[in-house]
Design a protein around this motif. Structure first.
Motif, PDB file in Angstrom:
ATOM      1  N   ASN A 453       0.832  -1.198   0.000  1.00  0.00           N
ATOM      2  CA  ASN A 453       0.000   0.000   0.000  1.00  0.00           C
ATOM      3  C   ASN A 453       0.872   1.255   0.000  1.00  0.00           C
ATOM      4  O   ASN A 453       0.579   2.230  -0.673  1.00  0.00           O
ATOM      5  N   GLY A 454       1.987   1.202   0.740  1.00  0.00           N
ATOM      6  CA  GLY A 454       2.855   2.376   0.839  1.00  0.00           C
ATOM      7  C   GLY A 454       3.611   2.675  -0.439  1.00  0.00           C
ATOM      8  O   GLY A 454       3.804   3.825  -0.784  1.00  0.00           O
ATOM      9  N   PHE A 455       4.025   1.606  -1.138  1.00  0.00           N
ATOM     10  CA  PHE A 455       4.909   1.850  -2.275  1.00  0.00           C
ATOM     11  C   PHE A 455       4.320   1.459  -3.626  1.00  0.00           C
ATOM     12  O   PHE A 455       4.684   2.019  -4.651  1.00  0.00           O
ATOM     13  N   LEU A 456       3.467   0.449  -3.660  1.00  0.00           N
ATOM     14  CA  LEU A 456       2.875   0.038  -4.937  1.00  0.00           C
ATOM     15  C   LEU A 456       1.355  -0.024  -4.776  1.00  0.00           C
ATOM     16  O   LEU A 456       0.752  -1.085  -4.879  1.00  0.00           O
ATOM     17  N   PRO A 457       0.736   1.139  -4.513  1.00  0.00           N
ATOM     18  CA  PRO A 457      -0.686   1.097  -4.142  1.00  0.00           C
ATOM     19  C   PRO A 457      -1.573   0.453  -5.200  1.00  0.00           C
ATOM     20  O   PRO A 457      -2.634  -0.047  -4.877  1.00  0.00           O
ATOM     21  N   ARG A 458      -1.141   0.482  -6.447  1.00  0.00           N
ATOM     22  CA  ARG A 458      -1.984  -0.138  -7.465  1.00  0.00           C
ATOM     23  C   ARG A 458      -1.848  -1.659  -7.472  1.00  0.00           C
ATOM     24  O   ARG A 458      -2.520  -2.347  -8.221  1.00  0.00           O
ATOM     25  N   MET A 459      -0.909  -2.164  -6.682  1.00  0.00           N
ATOM     26  CA  MET A 459      -0.669  -3.608  -6.717  1.00  0.00           C
ATOM     27  C   MET A 459      -0.836  -4.251  -5.351  1.00  0.00           C
ATOM     28  O   MET A 459      -0.172  -5.247  -5.041  1.00  0.00           O
ATOM     29  N   THR A 460      -1.743  -3.701  -4.550  1.00  0.00           N
ATOM     30  CA  THR A 460      -1.927  -4.270  -3.216  1.00  0.00           C
ATOM     31  C   THR A 460      -2.397  -5.719  -3.281  1.00  0.00           C
ATOM     32  O   THR A 460      -2.208  -6.471  -2.339  1.00  0.00           O
ATOM     33  N   PHE A 523       4.381   2.410   6.388  1.00  0.00           N
ATOM     34  CA  PHE A 523       3.821   3.668   6.908  1.00  0.00           C
ATOM     35  C   PHE A 523       4.544   4.866   6.298  1.00  0.00           C
ATOM     36  O   PHE A 523       3.907   5.850   5.918  1.00  0.00           O
ATOM     37  N   ILE A 524       5.883   4.758   6.203  1.00  0.00           N
ATOM     38  CA  ILE A 524       6.642   5.866   5.614  1.00  0.00           C
ATOM     39  C   ILE A 524       6.201   6.086   4.173  1.00  0.00           C
ATOM     40  O   ILE A 524       5.941   7.213   3.741  1.00  0.00           O
ATOM     41  N   GLY A 525       6.079   4.990   3.427  1.00  0.00           N
ATOM     42  CA  GLY A 525       5.651   5.090   2.033  1.00  0.00           C
ATOM     43  C   GLY A 525       4.289   5.746   1.908  1.00  0.00           C
ATOM     44  O   GLY A 525       4.075   6.621   1.065  1.00  0.00           O
ATOM     45  N   PHE A 526       3.356   5.347   2.774  1.00  0.00           N
ATOM     46  CA  PHE A 526       2.002   5.891   2.711  1.00  0.00           C
ATOM     47  C   PHE A 526       1.998   7.382   3.033  1.00  0.00           C
ATOM     48  O   PHE A 526       1.210   8.142   2.482  1.00  0.00           O
ATOM     49  N   ASN A 527       2.908   7.782   3.923  1.00  0.00           N
ATOM     50  CA  ASN A 527       2.994   9.197   4.283  1.00  0.00           C
ATOM     51  C   ASN A 527       3.586  10.054   3.179  1.00  0.00           C
ATOM     52  O   ASN A 527       3.408  11.253   3.164  1.00  0.00           O
TER      53      ASN A 527
END
Lengths: 533, 302
Positions: A453-460, A523-527
């Motif tokens: 979710n944080g880094f590849l949101p289209r590929m969750t 979390f960091i990615g999502f932020n």
């Protein structure tokens, strides 16, 4: 008159079939294959009548009758066995199929405003309803024929032509009944959710009513359409009366649905949707409360499901001891760890399956965050005084609680059913520790979902690929003798197999550290990233 | 004092330049209209200033704070209404309003009831049953019952009926009179004209015009309809006169504002029977900018 209300029904039926051809084909292929692979498997597993008779002993108890319905245990041929153990379960699945197919082209189309457009064309008032009834009915007639001839074509002696056709007809008939039930609720309820909900409730009540009456008073089972499935006595006395009953009931229901449809306005129902709450409860007024509220139904359903799953595994423990207990050869084969009972040997294999299944709901819970983002609803939250960390944290905490509840409930189900069927009982601590030891692996899976979710949101959804990998290598791993590292690529491969292995602290600790690391990264990615649909 | 400041904002999605060097500001107590065709970058700009998208380059400050880094602090004093309001189908409108107000940190029950009544919304219904307009009302009630300093409204009235649109306009005037600021993105130009002190026009990711409506009108033409005793001659020789058309008893034409004086002096020699002039509407402005770079031949019917 008939011309007016039914104009263009045929054309609409073809149109609906065109829309659903792949869906229908997949359901049919799936159900037919699911049905016809079973008898050869039984035939292989229980080669002689003596072996089949042996299994009837484990079947002759109320728990099994409640689950599978009554069977012809005195003449337990491969056919009778298939009918006993399979037909009711399959009928329930067929019922679900009927509900989903029927709701799609009745209330769901109406709710989304598509029927309005169809009605504006030169088609009759009742055309669309009857077109979907035609398509659904044809589907179940097809199911009856394919299943019937498919079973007969297996060429197994006890699967005679009449019994096979009756098997198919029973499934098809069940489908027709629940198509009728759904068609009626599509008129009564105002939403497609309501239609599916009410119809599923009828299916569940039919199943429970049947379970209770099959155990207590079999003649009362005639009250439940699912009771008729067992009353057909397939591959033994072959009763056709239940199939006739199913046909009669489904025709009545379909006529009723037509009547109800003709006396109501488009978009209206008969069950008034009750007004909801005017104010939000205190609990709802936080990101966490909202996240829970959105998943409440799913959460409760999964919790019940996992408890039942655990309980149904646990219920075989009693038979397990009687079945293998007397047989020294089995005993020698299985006993590797000293001092471990047969059941204890069996638990790790069971636990990995239970733990993997219990991981599904928490991962769904975590991925819900991405689902909300796709539906553009996260904006509402993030444009208010809620930080991204708090938002993701709410879903994360919920997923972790979810994981804990799911694994705990399945262990509780396993223990409570197991201890009630085993003479000497089961120790709760042993079962629970064998289950809860998987908790770090479950959290690690949630972590993978967060990372994606944080880094590849289209590929969750990739997390499911990893999940399937884990399932495959660990469930089938022993059978295929994979090298160790293949299993260790999955977090579940690092979990000590209690109770036959010692509870090693180190792998759990390392796994937890890695999980925490992945979660922080996510979390960091999502932020740092943009919201995107 | 600027409540919102956008400086050199650039936003790219991959290779696509969604916004390029966007500059504007919203001052305290003013209503700023943000207009532009579909896909021009209005919503992208708004999403950047809400901290939903991260600026590729440039600075976006709300209340003097960075829109991305201090989003939460900013949002405590900001209310937002999206154009496309997607709500949770199984929550009621009332529940959603409470949730939204609570998440911002405020609570103003008195205003909530008043607004629900004003907007004629049934808060006990599930969001699944709401029409687009009703979903928008939910977002509007939540926004206006919050005690915010900046209201960011992204095409908030696209689903409202004229009556409700008027209620919405009252709400905007109301917050304006309390010294609050509003950023209003809209397609309904009459609404922008009525409500906004200043306007920014965005096209293809760039602000091409901004200023007060009066200032912008200077840049455009006034419509003139004139009937005279004798027929007017030599009008086409003047600079800044466009689209001359003959009517039954006279002429209609458009004239650049700075040439107005000379033209009227010339016309008055022919004995004016009737003179009508109409200021350029926002639609004229809008059309002029939207219809590409053709500076001449803009036909309007003000």
């Amino acid at each position: 008159m008939a011309d007016q209300v039914l104009a263009n029904t045929g054309r609409l039926a073809r149109f609906i079939f065109r829309l659903d051809r792949i869906r229908i084909a997949l359901w049919l292929i799936g159900l037919v294959i699911f049905t016809i692979i079973i008898p050869p498997a039984f035939d292989n597993l229980y080669k002689t009548q003596a072996e089949r008779d042996a299994i009837t002993e484990t079947m002759a108890n109320p728990a099994m009758t409640a689950m599978f319905g009554p069977g012809d245990l005195n003449h337990y041929t491969t056919g009778a066995m298939t009918a006993h153990q399979m037909v009711l379960m399959t009928a329930v699945i067929v019922g679900i199929m009927a509900i989903l197919l029927m709701a799609r082209h009745t209330r769901a189309d109406e709710e989304d405003g598509r029927i309005e457009m169809i009605r504006a064309l030169p088609s009759g008032r009742l055309s669309y309803l009857n077109a979907s009834l035609v398509v659904t009915s044809a589907t179940f007639i097809g199911l009856a024929l394919f299943t019937g001839f498919g079973l007969y074509a297996l060429g197994i002696e006890s699967l005679d032509l009449e019994g096979s056709l009756l098997y198919g007809a029973t499934l098809g008939g069940t489908g027709l009944v629940f198509a009728g039930v759904t068609a009626v609720f599509a008129q009564l309820s105002e939403s497609s959710r309501g239609t599916i909900g009410w119809s599923t409730a009828v299916l569940l009540i039919a199943y429970l009513l049947r379970a209770i009456t099959d155990v207590s008073n079999e003649s009362l089972s005639w009250l439940s359409p699912l009771g008729w499935v067992s009353k057909a006595e397939i591959y033994s006395s072959n009763q056709w009366l239940p199939v006739l009953l199913m046909l009669a009931v489904s025709i009545i229901l379909m006529v009723v649905s037509n009547y109800l449809n003709s006396i109501r306005d488009l978009g209206q129902g008969f069950i008034a949707s009750k007004p909801g709450k005017k104010y939000a409860s205190r609990f709802l007024q936080s990101p966490f409360g909202l996240a829970f509220r959105l998943q409440r139904t799913g959460f409760i359903s999964w919790a019940i499901g996992l408890f039942v799953l655990g309980a149904s595994y646990g219920s075989i423990f009693g038979d397990f001891e009687t079945f293998f207990g007397d047989n020294e050869m089995y005993e020698q084969m299985l006993v590797q760890a000293e001092g471990a009972s047969l059941v204890e040997q069996f638990i790790p294999t069971l636990m990995i399956v239970i733990a993997l299944i219990a991981t599904i709901p928490p991962v769904i819970a975590m991925n819900k965050l991405r689902g909300e983002e796709k539906k553009e609803r996260l904006e509402h939250i993030l444009t208010r005084a809620v930080s991204r960390t708090k938002l993701m944290g709410s879903y994360f905490v919920l997923a972790v609680i979810n994981a804990f509840v799911m694994i705990s409930l399945s262990a509780l189900g396993l223990w409570s059913a197991g201890t009630s069927v085993m003479e000497e009982g089961l120790e709760f601590g042993m079962i629970y520790s064998a289950a809860i030891v998987y908790f770090p692996a479950m959290v690690a899976m949630i972590g993978i979902a967060i990372l994606l979710n944080g880094f590849l949101p289209r590929m969750t959804h990739l997390v499911w690929l990893y999940f399937i990998y884990s399932f495959f290598v660990l469930y089938l791993g022993n059978m295929f003798q994979f090298p160790d590292w293949v299993g260790q690529l999955s977090p579940f491969g690092h979990i000590p197999q209690l109770p036959i292995e010692d509870a090693a602290f180190m792998p759990l600790f390392v796994l937890s550290i890695i999980a925490v690391g992945i979660i922080i990264l996510g979390f960091i990615g999502f932020n740092k990233r943009d919201l995107q649909n | 004092m600027s409540v919102l400041e956008v400086k050199h904002l650039t936003k790219t999605f991959g290779k696509f330049n969604a916004l390029y060097d966007v500059n504007f500001d919203v001052k305290k107590g003013e209503v700023f209209g943000f207009i532009g065709p579909n896909g021009a970058g209005k919503s992208t700009t708004i999403r950047v200033l809400l901290g939903i998208l991260k600026a590729t380059e440039g600075q976006v400050k709300v209340f003097g704070k960075d829109a991305w880094d201090e989003a939460v602090d900013i949002h405590k004093h900001l209310a937002y209404v999206p154009g496309d309001v997607n709500l949770w189908p199984n929550l009621t409108g009332g529940e959603v309003i409470d949730l939204f107000v609570k998440l911002r940190g405020g609570n103003n029950n008195h205003k909530r009831e008043e607004l629900i009544k004003k907007f004629d919304l049934d808060p006990t219904k599930k969001c699944r049953t709401y029409s687009k307009g009703n979903r928008q009302k939910v977002a509007l009630v939540a926004a206006f019952s919050s005690d915010a300093d900046l209201y960011v409204l992204d095409e908030p009235t696209s689903g409202l009926d004229p009556l409700m649109e008027r209620v919405f306009q009252e709400c905007v005037m109301d917050v304006k009179s309390q010294g609050k600021s509003v950023l209003l993105s809209s397609h309904i130009l009459s609404e922008v004209e009525k409500l906004c002190d200043r306007v920014g026009i965005i096209r293809q990711g760039q602000i091409i015009e901004s200023g007060s409506l009066n200032e912008m009108r200077h840049l455009t033409r006034t419509h003139i309809l004139v009937d005279t005793k004798q027929s007017i001659t030599a009008l086409e020789e003047f600079n800044g006169v466009h689209d001359i058309e003959e009517t039954e008893n006279g002429l209609t034409f458009q004239v650049d504002t700075e040439e107005l004086d000379n033209v009227i002096k010339h016309v008055s020699q022919f004995g004016i029977l009737k003179l009508e002039s109409a200021p350029p509407t926002l639609e004229d402005l809008f059309m002029r900018h939207y219809e590409g770079n053709e500076k001449q031949g803009v036909t309007t019917n003000g």
